[in-house]
Design a protein around this motif. Structure first.
Motif, PDB file in Angstrom:
ATOM      1  N   LEU A 157     -20.047  -2.521  -6.423  1.00  0.00           N
ATOM      2  CA  LEU A 157     -20.909  -2.361  -5.249  1.00  0.00           C
ATOM      3  C   LEU A 157     -22.083  -1.434  -5.582  1.00  0.00           C
ATOM      4  O   LEU A 157     -23.243  -1.745  -5.270  1.00  0.00           O
ATOM      5  N   PRO A 179      -7.677  -9.027 -14.385  1.00  0.00           N
ATOM      6  CA  PRO A 179      -8.543  -9.157 -13.206  1.00  0.00           C
ATOM      7  C   PRO A 179      -9.409 -10.420 -13.178  1.00  0.00           C
ATOM      8  O   PRO A 179      -9.474 -11.099 -12.152  1.00  0.00           O
ATOM      9  N   ALA A 232       0.823  -1.214   0.000  1.00  0.00           N
ATOM     10  CA  ALA A 232       0.000   0.000   0.000  1.00  0.00           C
ATOM     11  C   ALA A 232       0.861   1.270   0.000  1.00  0.00           C
ATOM     12  O   ALA A 232       0.546   2.241  -0.684  1.00  0.00           O
ATOM     13  N   SER A 283      -9.126  -3.952   1.231  1.00  0.00           N
ATOM     14  CA  SER A 283      -9.992  -3.860   0.056  1.00  0.00           C
ATOM     15  C   SER A 283     -10.763  -2.538   0.132  1.00  0.00           C
ATOM     16  O   SER A 283     -10.902  -1.945   1.195  1.00  0.00           O
ATOM     17  N   ARG A 284     -11.225  -2.054  -1.035  1.00  0.00           N
ATOM     18  CA  ARG A 284     -11.973  -0.787  -1.061  1.00  0.00           C
ATOM     19  C   ARG A 284     -13.285  -0.925  -0.296  1.00  0.00           C
ATOM     20  O   ARG A 284     -13.816   0.042   0.210  1.00  0.00           O
ATOM     21  N   TYR A 285     -13.801  -2.147  -0.232  1.00  0.00           N
ATOM     22  CA  TYR A 285     -15.029  -2.351   0.538  1.00  0.00           C
ATOM     23  C   TYR A 285     -14.747  -2.054   2.011  1.00  0.00           C
ATOM     24  O   TYR A 285     -15.532  -1.419   2.692  1.00  0.00           O
ATOM     25  N   ARG A 341     -24.678  -3.226  -7.607  1.00  0.00           N
ATOM     26  CA  ARG A 341     -25.458  -4.184  -6.819  1.00  0.00           C
ATOM     27  C   ARG A 341     -26.470  -3.484  -5.921  1.00  0.00           C
ATOM     28  O   ARG A 341     -27.537  -4.001  -5.628  1.00  0.00           O
ATOM     29  N   LEU A 386     -17.499  -8.324  -1.888  1.00  0.00           N
ATOM     30  CA  LEU A 386     -18.645  -7.615  -2.458  1.00  0.00           C
ATOM     31  C   LEU A 386     -19.943  -7.994  -1.739  1.00  0.00           C
ATOM     32  O   LEU A 386     -20.725  -7.119  -1.356  1.00  0.00           O
ATOM     33  N   ASP A 387     -20.160  -9.297  -1.541  1.00  0.00           N
ATOM     34  CA  ASP A 387     -21.401  -9.734  -0.893  1.00  0.00           C
ATOM     35  C   ASP A 387     -21.546  -9.142   0.507  1.00  0.00           C
ATOM     36  O   ASP A 387     -22.616  -8.690   0.892  1.00  0.00           O
ATOM     37  N   ARG A 427      -9.121 -13.863 -10.556  1.00  0.00           N
ATOM     38  CA  ARG A 427     -10.187 -14.500  -9.787  1.00  0.00           C
ATOM     39  C   ARG A 427     -10.264 -15.989 -10.142  1.00  0.00           C
ATOM     40  O   ARG A 427     -10.431 -16.839  -9.271  1.00  0.00           O
ATOM     41  N   HIS A 443      -1.660  -9.982  -2.490  1.00  0.00           N
ATOM     42  CA  HIS A 443      -2.047  -8.647  -2.021  1.00  0.00           C
ATOM     43  C   HIS A 443      -3.539  -8.388  -2.259  1.00  0.00           C
ATOM     44  O   HIS A 443      -4.043  -7.348  -1.866  1.00  0.00           O
ATOM     45  N   ILE A 496      -7.459  -2.253 -11.282  1.00  0.00           N
ATOM     46  CA  ILE A 496      -8.530  -1.395 -11.779  1.00  0.00           C
ATOM     47  C   ILE A 496      -8.926  -0.328 -10.749  1.00  0.00           C
ATOM     48  O   ILE A 496      -9.335   0.765 -11.111  1.00  0.00           O
ATOM     49  N   TYR A 515     -11.610  -9.538 -20.087  1.00  0.00           N
ATOM     50  CA  TYR A 515     -11.223 -10.068 -18.775  1.00  0.00           C
ATOM     51  C   TYR A 515     -10.947  -9.004 -17.717  1.00  0.00           C
ATOM     52  O   TYR A 515     -10.120  -9.200 -16.824  1.00  0.00           O
ATOM     53  N   VAL A 516     -11.642  -7.886 -17.830  1.00  0.00           N
ATOM     54  CA  VAL A 516     -11.484  -6.829 -16.842  1.00  0.00           C
ATOM     55  C   VAL A 516     -12.778  -6.680 -16.045  1.00  0.00           C
ATOM     56  O   VAL A 516     -13.869  -6.691 -16.616  1.00  0.00           O
ATOM     57  N   ASP A 517     -12.651  -6.572 -14.728  1.00  0.00           N
ATOM     58  CA  ASP A 517     -13.778  -6.270 -13.847  1.00  0.00           C
ATOM     59  C   ASP A 517     -13.838  -4.767 -13.617  1.00  0.00           C
ATOM     60  O   ASP A 517     -12.802  -4.126 -13.560  1.00  0.00           O
ATOM     61  N   ALA A 569     -20.253  -6.396   1.556  1.00  0.00           N
ATOM     62  CA  ALA A 569     -20.498  -4.955   1.448  1.00  0.00           C
ATOM     63  C   ALA A 569     -21.951  -4.690   1.066  1.00  0.00           C
ATOM     64  O   ALA A 569     -22.607  -3.805   1.627  1.00  0.00           O
ATOM     65  N   GLU A 593      -9.734  -8.848  -1.596  1.00  0.00           N
ATOM     66  CA  GLU A 593     -11.089  -9.306  -1.920  1.00  0.00           C
ATOM     67  C   GLU A 593     -11.099 -10.804  -2.211  1.00  0.00           C
ATOM     68  O   GLU A 593     -11.953 -11.549  -1.724  1.00  0.00           O
ATOM     69  N   TRP A 594     -10.141 -11.251  -3.004  1.00  0.00           N
ATOM     70  CA  TRP A 594     -10.133 -12.671  -3.394  1.00  0.00           C
ATOM     71  C   TRP A 594      -9.592 -13.564  -2.299  1.00  0.00           C
ATOM     72  O   TRP A 594     -10.001 -14.716  -2.168  1.00  0.00           O
ATOM     73  N   GLY A 618      -2.393  -2.946   3.104  1.00  0.00           N
ATOM     74  CA  GLY A 618      -3.485  -2.510   2.237  1.00  0.00           C
ATOM     75  C   GLY A 618      -4.778  -3.212   2.628  1.00  0.00           C
ATOM     76  O   GLY A 618      -4.756  -4.261   3.265  1.00  0.00           O
ATOM     77  N   GLN A 622     -13.982  -2.078  -7.562  1.00  0.00           N
ATOM     78  CA  GLN A 622     -14.808  -2.654  -6.488  1.00  0.00           C
ATOM     79  C   GLN A 622     -16.022  -1.785  -6.189  1.00  0.00           C
ATOM     80  O   GLN A 622     -17.143  -2.287  -6.087  1.00  0.00           O
ATOM     81  N   LEU A 623     -15.813  -0.473  -6.050  1.00  0.00           N
ATOM     82  CA  LEU A 623     -16.939   0.383  -5.663  1.00  0.00           C
ATOM     83  C   LEU A 623     -17.964   0.510  -6.790  1.00  0.00           C
ATOM     84  O   LEU A 623     -19.147   0.733  -6.540  1.00  0.00           O
ATOM     85  N   HIS A 661      -3.325  -3.738 -14.405  1.00  0.00           N
ATOM     86  CA  HIS A 661      -4.424  -4.664 -14.143  1.00  0.00           C
ATOM     87  C   HIS A 661      -5.132  -4.274 -12.849  1.00  0.00           C
ATOM     88  O   HIS A 661      -6.113  -4.895 -12.470  1.00  0.00           O
TER      89      HIS A 661
END
Ligand SMILES: Nc1ncnc2c1ncn2[C@@H]1O[C@H](COP(=O)(O)OP(=O)(O)OP(=O)(O)O)[C@@H](O)[C@H]1O
Ligand SMILES: Nc1ncnc2c1ncn2[C@@H]1O[C@H](COP(=O)(O)OP(=O)(O)OP(=O)(O)O)[C@@H](O)[C@H]1O
Ligand SMILES: [Mg+2]
Ligand SMILES: [Mg+2]
Lengths: 264, 279
Positions: free
Chosen positions: A243, B178, A169, B246-248, A246, B270-271, B182, B203, A196, A234-236, B273, B206-207, B244, A239-240, A194
């Motif tokens: 979220l 990404p 970090a 996760s952003r959640y 969802r 994610l779930d 996963r 690192h 994101i 293959y890119v997500d 969050a 999330e996963w 570090g 995270q936010l 990679h």
């Protein structure tokens, strides 16, 4: 110094066509991230910017210079490229010599070299490692040395090929800081990544490559919101963003502050 | 009895001033998937080398303590014996490819050939492993003409194909896209369910939270914390120590300050969050 790419195609000697007609314009001072599947052609594309690779057809023009007609040495005064694998880039016996090599090679005055090297070492916090042989450092620190040796060249265009891999970090924060500093100086920064979330937080424009072609290109929020199209390469989404989707938020959010506003 | 048993492992490289691993005690049961996290220089790779026998058999220096895998002691085995049971994917995948072979397929068959696996079985195993990591279409390519992420997949596959009892992975997804990342976590999870024991440095919180059984947080050569992923990855101790998150987790922590997160526990996945933020 703009970058203009027209109908760029490239085929490796093995016969594999890695770039299949790329058209792009990147303006002076832009901060651009390039994302996409392994093997999409990201590294192949940026290696055309500093002339390491030459187009099979089409053209890459860097501030009026057609890269087909200029040597790598000449292009090095305009474009700095930090390799994906630092071991392909580093060869000096100590960190300070490595970081000084580029600016020295560009023929800057002694004062300017000293100043650039000092700044690059400070930005990457390498001062306590000045005397160390890069090969005695861990891969993550070798990557920082590779980064420092390119920013010390003070080129208008700086390219990072996956700068954050394996960084913790604190180092990711340092790299984000370097990018912000380069932006302040009006430099063009192009970063392959990679990561994101890092991409969402540090870049205004995102280009998604897929199988040698441009799949998406636009403002970060617009590009990273397109979950289904991105999945093709293959890119997500960040995270936010996932979220927010969802939770049924109307707007696409990519960063923490946007998310907070959207839920308050 | 634990499958991996580390007792008071302390190690110092010939060139480092102090110990890089300090008094590490760690037990892992067979089929467990453990993830190791930590800042740069924490000793994660060194721990991997210790599990894989390179410390102290290859890297000299000062070693004390005991490393046991499947009841055998590292100190009483040779490196050649040890690597039959333990496969290590190096942090820098660019160094892993032997390059002795012309194609990816041959590169992957190389290790099996060395241990005398019959030709027919070899073919099946290589093809299976390539399918797992999504590189079947690279079989006839030269291992040198690959992208960074493709090389990393080949390096990982070359370990999986050997089916070691203990799989040690040092940042195996660092160059991967990404969704590929996963998928690799999913593959590793399945391997663990089939009885392979996995220690994976990563690192990507999330996963880790989604797929690993346990997290070991390493700092300055010592275990700072260990436990269930959600417990470790949301703890304030980690943030205070520069890890570090996760952003959640970071977003929910901020939301909590503003009264917008009402659950006791912070999310990592994610779930989790969605569960906490939904109206
Ligand atoms: N030296 C080479 N010779 C032949 N083919 C190559 C060579 N380098 C890359 N390729 C192929 O060209 C394509 C594009 O590779 P490139 O390295 O540009 O991908 P990338 O998008 O950077 O991927 P990654 O995310 O894995 O780094 C891939 O199919 C790759 O296998
Ligand atoms: N071969 C070596 N010789 C001497 N010192 C080493 C060697 N390898 C690692 N070190 C030192 O040991 C310490 C721990 O390094 P290690 O590579 O295990 O950390 P890490 O947690 O894997 O870090 P990273 O996140 O950067 O990969 C560091 O201070 C490092 O400089
Ligand atoms: Mg690449
Ligand atoms: Mg490491």
């Amino acid at each position: 110094m703009n970058i203009n790419i027209k109908d760029l195609r490239f085929t490796y000697p093995t016969g594999l066509e890695a770039l299949k007609g790329i058209n792009l314009t990147i303006d002076s001072g832009e901060q651009v991230a390039i994302v996409g599947q392994n093997g999409a052609g990201k590294t192949t594309l940026v290696r055309h910017f500093n002339g390491l690779l030459k187009p099979a057809s089409g053209s890459v023009i860097i501030g009026g210079w057609d890269t087909a007609k200029y040597s790598v040495a000449k292009l090095a005064s305009r474009v700095g490229y930090v390799f994906q694998n630092p071991d392909e880039q580093l060869f000096s016996r100590d960190v300070l010599t490595e970081v000084s090599f580029g600016p020295r090679n560009l023929g800057y005055s002694k004062e300017k070299i000293d100043e650039l090297v000092k700044r690059a070492m400070a930005l990457t916090e390498l001062n306590d490692k000045a005397e160390t042989n890069p090969y005695d450092l861990s891969p993550t620190w070798r990557k920082m040395v590779a980064l420092a040796s390119i920013i010390a060249m003070d080129t208008s265009i700086v390219i990072f090929d996956e700068p954050t891999t394996g960084q913790d970090a604190v180092n990711v924060g340092r790299i984000a800081h370097v990018i912000a500093e380069l932006k302040k100086e009006g430099k063009t920064v192009i970063t392959i990544t990679h990561d994101i979330d890092f991409c969402a937080e540090n870049f205004e424009r995102v280009i998604a490559l897929s199988k040698g072609q441009v799949l998406l290109d636009g403002h970060t929020r617009e590009v990273l919101g397109q979950e289904e199209t991105l999945a093709q390469t293959y890119v997500d989404p960040p995270q936010l963003t996932r979220l927010g989707k969802r939770l049924g938020l109307k707007e696409t959010v990519t960063r923490q502050e946007e998310f907070m506003q959207a839920i308050t | 009895m634990a499958f991996i048993n580390l007792q008071n492992v302390t190690y110092k490289y010939p060139l480092t001033k102090g110990p890089v691993l300090q008094n590490i005690n760690l037990q892992v049961r067979e089929g467990e998937f453990v993830s190791v996290i930590g800042p740069n220089g924490a000793g994660k790779s060194t721990l991997c080398y210790a599990l894989a026998g390179f410390v102290p058999h290859f890297f000299k220096g000062e070693f004390s303590g005991e490393i046991e895998v499947d009841g055998k002691q590292s100190s009483k085995s040779t490196l050649d014996e040890w690597v039959l049971n333990v496969g290590l994917a190096f942090q820098n995948p660019f160094n892993q490819i032997s390059g002795a072979k012309y194609t990816v397929f041959e590169e992957l068959a190389f290790g099996l050939e060395n241990i005398g696996v019959p030709r027919d079985e070899m073919k099946v195993r290589v093809e299976e492993a390539m399918a797992l990591t999504g590189i079947s279409d690279l079989a006839d390519r030269s291992p040198y003409s690959l992208s960074g992420g493709q090389q990393q997949r080949v390096a990982l596959t070359s370990i999986l194909v050997m089916r070691p009892r203990l799989l040690v992975l040092d940042e195996p997804t660092s160059q991967m896209d990404p969704i590929g990342t996963r998928e690799v976590f999913g593959v590793v999870r399945r391997m663990a369910e089939q009885g392979m024991t996995v220690v994976m440095v990563e690192h990507k919180m999330e996963w880790i939270a989604e797929f690993a059984d346990r997290v070991i947080a390493l700092k300055e050569g010592q275990i700072l914390m260990e436990g269930r992923p959600n417990e470790v990855l949301t703890s304030d101790l980690l943030t205070e120590n520069g890890f570090g998150v996760s952003r959640y987790t970071s977003t929910a922590r901020e939301a909590k300050k503003r009264g917008l997160w009402r659950k006791d526990h912070l999310p990592v996945t994610l779930d989790e969050a969605v569960e906490g933020f939904k109206k």
